[in-house]
Design a protein around this motif. Structure first.
Motif, PDB file in Angstrom:
ATOM      1  N   ILE A   5     -17.181 -19.590 -14.094  1.00  0.00           N
ATOM      2  CA  ILE A   5     -16.035 -19.078 -13.342  1.00  0.00           C
ATOM      3  C   ILE A   5     -14.942 -20.125 -13.388  1.00  0.00           C
ATOM      4  N   ASP A   6     -13.762 -19.714 -13.798  1.00  0.00           N
ATOM      5  CA  ASP A   6     -12.608 -20.606 -13.843  1.00  0.00           C
ATOM      6  C   ASP A   6     -11.966 -20.612 -12.451  1.00  0.00           C
ATOM      7  N   ARG A   7     -12.229 -21.667 -11.661  1.00  0.00           N
ATOM      8  CA  ARG A   7     -11.750 -21.723 -10.278  1.00  0.00           C
ATOM      9  C   ARG A   7     -10.229 -21.814 -10.182  1.00  0.00           C
ATOM     10  N   VAL A   8      -9.576 -22.384 -11.164  1.00  0.00           N
ATOM     11  CA  VAL A   8      -8.121 -22.465 -11.137  1.00  0.00           C
ATOM     12  C   VAL A   8      -7.530 -21.063 -11.197  1.00  0.00           C
ATOM     13  N   THR A   9      -8.065 -20.219 -12.061  1.00  0.00           N
ATOM     14  CA  THR A   9      -7.575 -18.853 -12.178  1.00  0.00           C
ATOM     15  C   THR A   9      -7.781 -18.099 -10.878  1.00  0.00           C
ATOM     16  N   ILE A  10      -8.917 -18.271 -10.238  1.00  0.00           N
ATOM     17  CA  ILE A  10      -9.182 -17.590  -8.977  1.00  0.00           C
ATOM     18  C   ILE A  10      -8.169 -18.024  -7.925  1.00  0.00           C
ATOM     19  N   ARG A  11      -7.889 -19.311  -7.819  1.00  0.00           N
ATOM     20  CA  ARG A  11      -6.909 -19.792  -6.840  1.00  0.00           C
ATOM     21  C   ARG A  11      -5.517 -19.241  -7.141  1.00  0.00           C
ATOM     22  N   GLU A  12      -5.145 -19.197  -8.417  1.00  0.00           N
ATOM     23  CA  GLU A  12      -3.836 -18.674  -8.786  1.00  0.00           C
ATOM     24  C   GLU A  12      -3.715 -17.199  -8.428  1.00  0.00           C
ATOM     25  N   ARG A  13      -4.745 -16.426  -8.673  1.00  0.00           N
ATOM     26  CA  ARG A  13      -4.702 -15.001  -8.373  1.00  0.00           C
ATOM     27  C   ARG A  13      -4.703 -14.745  -6.879  1.00  0.00           C
ATOM     28  N   ALA A  14      -5.309 -15.629  -6.103  1.00  0.00           N
ATOM     29  CA  ALA A  14      -5.375 -15.434  -4.663  1.00  0.00           C
ATOM     30  C   ALA A  14      -4.022 -15.693  -4.003  1.00  0.00           C
ATOM     31  N   THR A  15      -3.165 -16.458  -4.642  1.00  0.00           N
ATOM     32  CA  THR A  15      -1.855 -16.757  -4.088  1.00  0.00           C
ATOM     33  C   THR A  15      -0.910 -15.599  -4.392  1.00  0.00           C
ATOM     34  N   SER A  16      -0.361 -15.002  -3.354  1.00  0.00           N
ATOM     35  CA  SER A  16       0.537 -13.868  -3.533  1.00  0.00           C
ATOM     36  C   SER A  16       1.961 -14.255  -3.172  1.00  0.00           C
ATOM     37  N   PRO A  17       2.916 -13.840  -3.981  1.00  0.00           N
ATOM     38  CA  PRO A  17       4.320 -14.060  -3.606  1.00  0.00           C
ATOM     39  C   PRO A  17       4.671 -13.147  -2.435  1.00  0.00           C
ATOM     40  N   PRO A  18       5.755 -13.429  -1.727  1.00  0.00           N
ATOM     41  CA  PRO A  18       6.147 -12.559  -0.609  1.00  0.00           C
ATOM     42  C   PRO A  18       6.417 -11.134  -1.071  1.00  0.00           C
ATOM     43  N   ALA A  19       6.098 -10.179  -0.221  1.00  0.00           N
ATOM     44  CA  ALA A  19       6.290  -8.770  -0.570  1.00  0.00           C
ATOM     45  C   ALA A  19       7.761  -8.382  -0.478  1.00  0.00           C
ATOM     46  N   ARG A  20       8.213  -7.618  -1.454  1.00  0.00           N
ATOM     47  CA  ARG A  20       9.565  -7.046  -1.423  1.00  0.00           C
ATOM     48  C   ARG A  20       9.390  -5.601  -0.971  1.00  0.00           C
ATOM     49  N   LEU A  21       9.746  -5.350   0.279  1.00  0.00           N
ATOM     50  CA  LEU A  21       9.399  -4.100   0.934  1.00  0.00           C
ATOM     51  C   LEU A  21      10.577  -3.589   1.757  1.00  0.00           C
ATOM     52  N   SER A  22      10.764  -2.286   1.759  1.00  0.00           N
ATOM     53  CA  SER A  22      11.781  -1.642   2.586  1.00  0.00           C
ATOM     54  C   SER A  22      11.121  -0.431   3.232  1.00  0.00           C
ATOM     55  N   MET A  23      11.193  -0.344   4.572  1.00  0.00           N
ATOM     56  CA  MET A  23      10.543   0.748   5.298  1.00  0.00           C
ATOM     57  C   MET A  23      11.577   1.532   6.102  1.00  0.00           C
ATOM     58  N   THR A  24      11.267   2.800   6.375  1.00  0.00           N
ATOM     59  CA  THR A  24      12.166   3.607   7.194  1.00  0.00           C
ATOM     60  C   THR A  24      12.210   3.042   8.598  1.00  0.00           C
ATOM     61  N   SER A  25      13.360   3.147   9.228  1.00  0.00           N
ATOM     62  CA  SER A  25      13.489   2.641  10.591  1.00  0.00           C
ATOM     63  C   SER A  25      13.466   3.771  11.608  1.00  0.00           C
ATOM     64  N   GLY A  26      13.709   4.980  11.174  1.00  0.00           N
ATOM     65  CA  GLY A  26      13.753   6.105  12.098  1.00  0.00           C
ATOM     66  C   GLY A  26      12.407   6.788  12.224  1.00  0.00           C
ATOM     67  N   SER A  27      12.346   7.720  13.151  1.00  0.00           N
ATOM     68  CA  SER A  27      11.102   8.440  13.362  1.00  0.00           C
ATOM     69  C   SER A  27      11.102   9.808  12.695  1.00  0.00           C
ATOM     70  N   ALA A  28      12.196  10.165  12.011  1.00  0.00           N
ATOM     71  CA  ALA A  28      12.259  11.455  11.325  1.00  0.00           C
ATOM     72  C   ALA A  28      11.282  11.454  10.152  1.00  0.00           C
ATOM     73  N   PRO A  29      10.375  12.417  10.114  1.00  0.00           N
ATOM     74  CA  PRO A  29       9.401  12.434   9.015  1.00  0.00           C
ATOM     75  C   PRO A  29      10.078  12.766   7.682  1.00  0.00           C
ATOM     76  N   GLY A  30       9.627  12.113   6.651  1.00  0.00           N
ATOM     77  CA  GLY A  30      10.140  12.346   5.315  1.00  0.00           C
ATOM     78  C   GLY A  30       8.993  12.294   4.324  1.00  0.00           C
ATOM     79  N   LEU A  31       9.316  12.471   3.055  1.00  0.00           N
ATOM     80  CA  LEU A  31       8.273  12.426   2.034  1.00  0.00           C
ATOM     81  C   LEU A  31       7.826  11.002   1.736  1.00  0.00           C
ATOM     82  N   LEU A  32       8.708  10.038   1.964  1.00  0.00           N
ATOM     83  CA  LEU A  32       8.376   8.635   1.728  1.00  0.00           C
ATOM     84  C   LEU A  32       8.658   7.821   2.990  1.00  0.00           C
ATOM     85  N   ASP A  33       7.869   6.783   3.167  1.00  0.00           N
ATOM     86  CA  ASP A  33       8.045   5.902   4.325  1.00  0.00           C
ATOM     87  C   ASP A  33       8.725   4.601   3.944  1.00  0.00           C
ATOM     88  N   GLY A  34       9.048   4.446   2.671  1.00  0.00           N
ATOM     89  CA  GLY A  34       9.707   3.240   2.220  1.00  0.00           C
ATOM     90  C   GLY A  34       9.433   2.986   0.756  1.00  0.00           C
TER      91      GLY A  34
END
Length: 186
Positions: A5-34
């Protein structure tokens, strides 16, 4: 046979960059939530950051489903935010540009998945459109609309480049019947 097992690869894969995410702010239901804009097509690497953000907002994400069209490898389980997220896939039943996230405490979210290679301007438009409360466009429709916008912008760029190289063609002429003809046929 011996496995290493290549431990360096495992450590690299475990590190995640910050998520780029946009979510709805209202309560009106839609087909997508973000919308979510991952940096790669590696679910094992990308999901932990997304789940970490959503766990903090709505409770533990336990299951995720995707369409395999845009994901080369779909792991069955992904460690994220101190627990394991189960990952499944649906080829025919699920929109190829959508991800479904499930939580025992808060229910379900449907996110547009913006391809990693998408430019920043297009991604910003898509994230805003997907996060519109009460939106009635599917993930694939949003992607098709963005593709059409990109074609128009590219066409305008080609036209302005052509105009700057010597001008445009004269407007088409119409013959007595009102049909378009070229200047030579006039």
């Amino acid at each position: 046979m011996t496995a290493t097992i290549d431990r360096v690869t495992i450590r690299e894969r475990a590190t995640s960059p910050p998520a780029r995410l946009s979510m709805t702010s209202g309560s009106a239901p839609g087909l997508l939530d973000g919308a979510w804009w991952p940096r790669s097509r590696d679910l094992f690497r990308e999901l932990p950051a997304l789940v970490g953000v959503l766990d903090a907002r709505w409770g533990r994400i336990t299951r995720v489903t995707v369409n395999p069209t845009h994901w080369p490898v779909i792991p069955r389980k992904v460690p994220a935010a101190g627990h394991t997220v189960h990952v499944g896939w649906f080829a025919e039943e699920q929109d190829p540009h959508k991800m479904i996230l499930l939580s025992y405490t808060a229910g379900r979210w449907d996110l547009l998945v913006i391809p990693p290679e998408t430019g920043a301007a297009a991604a910003a438009r898509l994230m805003a459109a997907a996060a519109t409360p009460g939106g009635l466009l599917t993930a694939s429709r949003l992607m098709a609309d963005e593709s059409a916008i990109r074609e128009v912008v590219e066409d305008r760029g080609r036209e302005s480049e052509w105009d700057s190289e010597g001008g445009s063609a004269p407007p088409p002429l119409r013959n007595r019947l009102g049909l378009l003809t070229s200047a030579r046929e006039g």
